[in-house]
Design a protein around this motif. Structure first.
Motif, mmCIF file in Angstrom:
data_model
loop_
_atom_site.group_PDB
_atom_site.id
_atom_site.type_symbol
_atom_site.label_atom_id
_atom_site.label_comp_id
_atom_site.label_asym_id
_atom_site.label_seq_id
_atom_site.Cartn_x
_atom_site.Cartn_y
_atom_site.Cartn_z
ATOM 1 N N ASN A 130 -15.111 6.805 -0.614
ATOM 2 C CA ASN A 130 -15.145 5.400 -0.187
ATOM 3 C C ASN A 130 -15.548 4.516 -1.351
ATOM 4 N N GLY A 131 -14.593 3.790 -1.890
ATOM 5 C CA GLY A 131 -14.849 2.896 -3.017
ATOM 6 C C GLY A 131 -14.609 3.585 -4.346
ATOM 7 N N GLU A 132 -14.283 2.768 -5.321
ATOM 8 C CA GLU A 132 -13.966 3.269 -6.662
ATOM 9 C C GLU A 132 -15.116 4.074 -7.259
ATOM 10 N N GLN A 157 -12.581 6.959 -5.017
ATOM 11 C CA GLN A 157 -11.399 6.570 -4.246
ATOM 12 C C GLN A 157 -10.416 5.867 -5.162
ATOM 13 N N THR A 158 -9.205 6.416 -5.273
ATOM 14 C CA THR A 158 -8.201 5.833 -6.159
ATOM 15 C C THR A 158 -7.126 5.063 -5.406
ATOM 16 N N CYS A 161 0.845 -1.200 0.000
ATOM 17 C CA CYS A 161 0.000 0.000 0.000
ATOM 18 C C CYS A 161 0.879 1.248 0.000
ATOM 19 N N ARG A 175 -6.790 2.616 -2.082
ATOM 20 C CA ARG A 175 -7.598 1.897 -1.093
ATOM 21 C C ARG A 175 -6.942 1.916 0.281
ATOM 22 N N HIS A 176 -6.771 3.121 0.801
ATOM 23 C CA HIS A 176 -6.293 3.368 2.159
ATOM 24 C C HIS A 176 -7.047 4.613 2.595
ATOM 25 N N ALA A 229 -8.956 0.246 4.592
ATOM 26 C CA ALA A 229 -9.276 0.447 3.175
ATOM 27 C C ALA A 229 -10.156 1.673 2.966
ATOM 28 N N ASP A 230 -11.100 1.896 3.862
ATOM 29 C CA ASP A 230 -11.989 3.047 3.736
ATOM 30 C C ASP A 230 -12.623 3.335 5.085
#
Length: 139
Positions: free
Chosen positions: A89-91, A95-96, A6, A98-99, A50-51
């Motif tokens: 949160n999420g593509e 969100q590019t 990450c 995932r942290h 991740a989010d």
């Protein structure tokens, strides 16, 4: 927990250099490499989440007070008239990486493109149905 692959784990923990505005045992605040405005920073936990849905309670409890401190510094130090907090949160939401990270974007007032959406419409029945569908997962 930290994830070896990450990029934000590596930046937050000092393995990859960044221009750091603030750091403590749990967070690092760095300047965005592609800023929306002058002074745009990212607040990044040193642990991997991740989010927003994965944040533990203690980390979540510390995010907004730290963001407020940064926002006050933007107003005082940069002359910002305000600031946006943006967290995806999420593509599908943009969100590019995932942290979990929080964008803190200073706003100076004139001619800046803001984050906008076209207001839609909903009926009371639609809102009630949505509330019923989501509410069962809050119990």
């Amino acid at each position: 927990m930290r994830e070896q692959n990450c990029i934000f784990c590596r930046i937050a923990n000092g393995e990859i250099p960044s221009t750091t505005l603030y750091e403590d045992a749990r967070f690092r605040v760095i300047f965005d490499l592609s800023p929306a405005t002058r002074g745009h920073v990212l607040l990044i936990p040193k642990e991997h989440y991740a989010d927003l849905t994965e944040l533990d309670t203690e980390t979540a409890r510390e995010v907004l007070p730290l963001a407020a401190r940064i926002g006050r510094a933007m107003k005082a130090g940069l002359g910002a008239a305000g600031f946006n907090l943006v967290q995806n949160n999420g593509e599908a939401a943009g969100q590019t990486v995932r942290h979990f990270h929080l964008h803190i974007i200073p706003r100076y007032g004139a001619g800046e493109e803001l984050l906008l959406w076209k207001p839609g419409e909903s009926t009371a029945e639609e809102r009630e149905a949505l509330s019923s569908r989501m509410g069962e997962y809050l119990r």
